[in-house]
Design an enzyme around this catalytic site. Structure first.
Site, PDB file in Angstrom:
ATOM      1  CG  ASN A 624      -1.858   1.175   1.269  1.00 40.07           C
ATOM      2  OD1 ASN A 624      -1.544   2.260   0.780  1.00 40.07           O
ATOM      3  ND2 ASN A 624      -3.024   0.962   1.851  1.00 40.07           N
ATOM      4  CB  THR A 627       0.005   2.463   4.837  1.00 40.04           C
ATOM      5  OG1 THR A 627       0.244   1.380   3.951  1.00 40.04           O
ATOM      6  CG2 THR A 627      -1.488   2.615   5.057  1.00 40.04           C
ATOM      7  N   GLY A 697       9.146  -0.401   7.899  1.00 42.85           N
ATOM      8  CA  GLY A 697       8.895   0.405   9.092  1.00 42.85           C
ATOM      9  C   GLY A 697      10.100   1.162   9.603  1.00 42.85           C
ATOM     10  CD  GLU A 698      12.541  -1.368  12.815  1.00 42.72           C
ATOM     11  OE1 GLU A 698      13.202  -1.325  13.847  1.00 42.72           O
ATOM     12  OE2 GLU A 698      12.085  -2.425  12.334  1.00 42.72           O
TER      13      GLU A 698
HETATM   14 MO1  MOS Z   1      10.963  -1.797  16.244  1.00 42.78          MO
HETATM   15  S1  MOS Z   1      12.486  -0.951  17.318  1.00 42.78           S
HETATM   16  O1  MOS Z   1      11.677  -3.233  15.854  1.00 42.78           O
HETATM   17  O2  MOS Z   1       9.584  -1.814  17.146  1.00 42.78           O
END
Ligand code: MOS
Length: 731
Positions: A624, A627, A697-698
Site C-alpha cells: 500500500n 501507508t 517500518g524502519e
Molecule cells: Mo521496532 S524498534 O523493531 O519496534
C-alpha cells in the site's frame, strides 16, 4: 510450510492500491479504545513510586500515613509485595526487557526503580498517598555511562567480523581516515503512555496493555504469575505509538496482575511520563571509531568499525550494528567489533532500527568524510564501492537497489546543483548545505499463524494476533487477503492484537507485513483450495457454499520463514523469538534507501533549519503506497529529530535522566519539517518471501541523521561528530 513462488509482477507495477487506512474513521472520531480506556468493573488505581537513587538500598519505608488516607486500598513495598516468578531477559531466551524484579527486596540497581505501589480508589488519592510515604535510602556512588568510575567494559562476539587483513591494508592504503562519533541516550515518548489493566475472573486473567507482541505478554505474564498461559488473555487492538518501546514485556505487567489478584479487584496502572524513562526501555548512548583506507580512485581497501554501547549491570542488551557496516560496501579487508559498558542504569532496548540508526550514522558520516578526502562526489564514492554480494561471505543480495535509489533521489533533489566546496553556497544570511547518506534495514521475518473465515454472503474475516502500532497493518492485511481471495477489500474485516486470535509475529523489526502477511496469504490459499483454486464471485458465492454443504468456511494456516527450525510454530505459541532457529544461513536480504537533505545554517546565530528532505527507498513489493509513504515520512522526520534535537541529558553524578518530560526532551514537530519528498523505487524480489515484501517500518529512519550532519558540514565546514548537531557546537 510450502511457499509457492507467485508470478513475477512487471517492474514498475510492484505496488498495491493506495487504500486509505482501514481504521482511519474510527481513529479520527475517537472510537478506538486504548488499553487504559477499557471499561472494567470497579477498577482500583495503582500508582508507582520510584526510587530517588540509582544505586544502594532502601533502609526503611514508612507507609503508615499513606495507608491511612481515606480511599487508599493498600500500599505495597518490598516488605509485603505479592511474590512472582523471576523472568529472564529476552536475549537470554526469556520474556522481559529488564530482568530486575520490582519490589523483590531493598536493593536498588538503577534510578527510577519501582520502590512502592500505592493502590487507591482514584489517581488523585493515590498521588496524595504517594507523597506521604517516608523512604530512607543508603546511597552508593553509581556509574552512569562511558568513562564513569566503576563502569565495567565487556567485549561481545555479536557484531564481530574479520575478513582479509585489515591492519596490513589500512597500513598501506594511500588515503586513510580515522574518526570517532557519538550518539546520545534517546528515550521513547509514545502518545499512549505505558499502562496495564488487569482483571481476574476466578483463575482467568485478562490483561489490557499496549504491546507489540501480545502472545509474548500472555506467556510471560503467565510464567511470572505461576498460572497456565491458557488462562491468560491479552487484549490490545490499538497501540498509541510503539517503535520498540512496547516490543518486549516488562515486569510491570506481572506486578499489576499480582496486585489485582491480591486485592480481588481489577487494577489499572498508568506509568507517568517521567517514570517511563526508567520503567520502559530506551536507546542507549553509543560511541564509534571508524577507520577507512582507500585507493586514490576511491576503491575501499580497508574498513574497521569499533562500536561501544552502554547497557545495564543486570542485562547484556546490545544492538551491535557493525553488521550493517560489514555488509554495506565492497571492501576486501574488514574488521568490526562491539564492546559493552555496563553501568547502573535500567536496561536499554529496542528503538526504531535499533542497530542501524546509531551505527549507520557513524558509517555514513565517515563515508562523507572519506569522499571529501578523496575529492570524489559522495554519491559517486558510494557507487564506486557498491556491491551486489556480501563483502563478508560473498553471498548475493536477494536484491539491492541502492544506486537506483541514489540516482532517483539525487535527480529529484537537484544534487547536481551542489558546489562540492564547503561554505560555498549561501542565500542572504543563511549558509546552505546539501548532504546525503545511505539507509538500510535487514528483512526480518518470524513465524506467524492466521485464520480466515468466509461466509456465503461473500464476507471474510482475517484473524491474526499481529498488531497495528499505527503503521497501517490493518489495511495491509485486508489488502493481502483481498488479493488472495479475489474479493473486495471492503468485504473483509480484520481482527488483530488479541491473544484469542492465532499468534502473529512481534510487530517490530519491520516484519509484520512479510510475516503476518505470509500467514494470511497461506490461509487464504487454503480457502481458495476449498473451491478448487478460485473463490467464486460474490453473486455465485451462496450457490458455491450450498454445493459444499457448508455455511462457513474457516481455514487456519501456519507459516515460517524458510530455514526455520521444526519447533518454530511451537515457539511462537510460547511467545518466543527466533522460532527455534534453523542452522541454515539466511539469504542476504535488505531494504535500501538514499536520503538527501538541504540544511540552512544561520551565519551568525548558527540556527539550523532543514527546508527539504528527499528519500528514495526500495523494499521489494509495496502493498500500500499510501501507508508506506507515511512510514517513510515518519522515519525521516524522526531522523531529523535524532540529527538536531533528541538527547536525554544524564546526571553524571547520580546516574539519573534529567529532561524526562516532553517539554525538555525535544522531538521534531511540523514547523521543523517543511517539505519531505518520498520516492518509492520499484523493486521485485521473489526470494525474500512469496509476497516479495521486505518491510519498511524502519529503513527510512536510518540515513537521515548522517545526511543532515553531512549537510551541516557542507554548509559550514564544521564536522560535528556527536549527535545531536546543535547551535552551540557550531559557534
Ligand atoms: Mo521496532 S524498534 O523493531 O519496534
Amino acid at each position: 510450510m510450502a511457499d509457492p513462488t507467485p508470478p513475477v509482477p512487471e517492474p514498475g507495477t510492484n505496488m498495491g492500491k493506495a487504500l486509505p487506512r482501514y481504521e482511519a474513521r474510527a481513529k479520527v472520531t475517537g472510537a478506538p479504545l486504548y488499553a487504559d480506556d477499557m471499561p472494567l468493573p470497579n477498577p482500583a488505581t495503582a500508582l508507582f513510586v520510584t526510587s530517588g537513587i540509582a544505586k544502594g538500598s532502601i533502609t526503611s519505608i514508612d507507609t503508615s500515613e499513606a495507608a491511612g488516607l481515606p480511599g487508599v486500598l493498600k500500599v505495597y513495598t518490598h516488605e509485603n509485595a505479592p511474590s512472582r516468578q523471576d523472568l529472564r531477559h529476552f536475549m537470554k531466551g526469556g520474556y522481559v526487557a529488564d530482568s530486575v524484579m520490582p519490589l523483590a527486596g531493598p536493593n536498588i540497581v538503577n534510578d527510577g526503580e519501582i520502590v512502592a505501589v500505592v493502590v487507591a480508589e482514584d489517581l488523585a488519592t493515590a498521588r496524595d498517598a504517594a507523597h506521604r510515604l517516608k523512604i530512607s535510602y543508603q546511597a552508593e556512588q553509581p556509574a552512569t555511562t562511558f568513562g564513569s568510575a566503576g563502569a565495567e567494559e565487556k567485549q561481545i562476539t555479536a557484531g564481530k567480523h574479520d575478513v582479509g587483513d585489515f591492519d596490513a591494508a589500512y597500513g598501506s592504503a594511500p588515503v586513510t581516515l580515522d574518526v570517532e562519533y557519538e550518539t546520545p541516550t534517546m528515550h521513547h515518548n509514545p502518545m499512549e503512555l505505558f499502562s496495564t489493566a488487569a482483571a481476574w475472573d476466578g483463575d482467568n486473567l485478562v490483561i489490557h496493555e499496549p504491546s507489540q507482541f501480545v502472545w509474548q505478554l500472555k506467556n510471560g505474564a503467565a510464567e511470572t504469575l505461576g498460572v497456565d498461559a491458557a488462562k491468560v488473555e491479552v487484549k490490545n487492538p490499538f497501540v498509541g505509538g510503539a517503535f520498540g518501546s512496547k516490543g518486549i514485556m516488562t515486569q510491570r505487567t506481572g506486578l499489576i496482575a499480582a496486585i489485582a489478584r491480591d486485592l480481588r479487584r481489577p487494577v489499572k496502572n498508568v506509568v507517568m511520563r517521567d517514570q517511563g524513562y526508567t520503567l520502559a526501555t530506551y536507546r542507549a548512548e553509543t560511541r564509534h571509531r571508524i577507520r577507512m583506507g582507500a585507493e586514490s580512485n576511491g576503491k575501499l581497501v580497508a574498513l574497521s568499525h569499533e562500536g561501544s554501547e552502554v547497557t545495564s549491570r543486570q542485562d547484556d542488551y546490545f544492538v551491535a550494528g557493525t553488521t550493517a557496516t560489514a555488509e554495506m560496501y565492497a571492501c576486501p579487508n574488514i574488521r568490526t567489533g562491539v564492546s559493552l559498558v555496563k553501568a547502573d542504569r535500567n536496561t536499554p532496548g529496542f528503538m526504531r532500527s535499533p542497530p542501524e540508526t546509531p551505527y549507520m550514522y557513524a558509517l555514513e558520516s565517515a563515508m562523507d568524510e572519506m569522499a571529501e578526502k578523496l575529492g570524489i562526489d559522495p554519491v559517486e564514492f558510494r557507487r564506486i564501492n557498491d556491491t551486489q554480494t556480501s563483502p563478508t561471505t560473498g553471498a548475493p543480495y536477494t536484491s539491492r537497489s541502492l544506486m537506483e535509489c541514489y540516482d532517483e533521489a539525487a535527480s529529484s533533489f537537484g544534487w547536481s546543483k551542489r558546489n562540492p566546496q564547503p561554505m560555498s553556497m549561501a542565500q542572504d544570511d543563511w549558509l546552505i548545505g546539501y548532504g546525503c547518506a545511505t539507509a538500510c534495514y535487514p528483512t526480518n521475518m518470524m513465524p506467524a499463524t492466521a485464520r480466515i473465515v468466509l461466509t456465503p454472503e461473500g464476507r471474510a474475516e482475517v484473524l491474526i494476533a499481529a498488531h497495528d502500532v499505527g503503521t497501517g497493518a490493518y489495511t495491509v492485511m485486508q489488502q493481502i487477503a483481498a488479493d488472495e481471495l479475489g474479493i473486495d477489500p471492503a468485504a473483509i474485516t480484520v481482527r488483530m492484537g488479541d491473544t484469542t486470535l492465532p499468534p502473529g509475529p512481534v510487530s517490530g523489526g519491520s516484519m509484520t507485513t512479510a510475516s503476518a502477511g505470509s500467514a494470511v496469504k497461506a490461509a487464504c490459499e487454503k480457502v481458495r483450495q476449498r473451491f478448487g483454486g478460485t473463490v467464486p464471485a460474490v453473486d455465485d458465492m451462496s450457490a458455491a457454499f450450498r454445493k459444499l454443504g457448508s455455511n462457513r468456511i474457516e481455514e487456519y494456516a501456519e507459516w515460517a520463514p524458510p530455514g526455520s527450525g521444526e519447533d518454530a510454530i511451537k515457539a511462537l505459541y510460547k511467545g518466543k523469538f527466533g522460532g527455534g532457529g534453523g542452522d541454515e544461513p539466511k539469504p542476504l536480504m535488505y531494504a535500501f534507501g538514499a536520503e538527501f537533505v538541504e540544511v540552512r545554517v544561520h551565519r551568525l546565530t548558527r540556527e539550523i533549519r532543514v527546508p527539504r528532505m528527499t528519500g528514495a527507498f526500495a523494499a521489494g513489493r509495496i502493498v500500500n503506497p499510501r501507508t508506506a509513504r507515511s512510514q517513510y515520512l515518519g522515519g525521516m522526520i524522526w531522523g531529523l529529530g535524532q540529527a538536531l534535537l533528541e538527547k536525554t541529558e544524564l546526571d553524571l553524578l547520580r546516574a539519573r535522566y534529567i529532561n524526562d518530560n516532553i517539554a525538555e526532551y525535544l522531538v521534531a514537530v511540523n514547523a521543523d519539517v517543511p517539505e519531505v519528498d518520498i520516492i518509492m523505487v520499484p523493486e521485485v524480489d521473489n526470494q525474500v518471501n512469496s509476497l516479495g515484501v521486505k518491510g519498511i517500518g524502519e529503513v527510512s529512519n536510518v540515513g537521515t541523521a548522517a545526511a543532515i550532519a553531512n549537510a551541516v558540514y557542507h554548509a559550514t565546514g564544521r564536522r560535528i561528530r556527536e549527535l545531536p548537531v546543535t547551535m552551540d557546537k557550531l559557534l
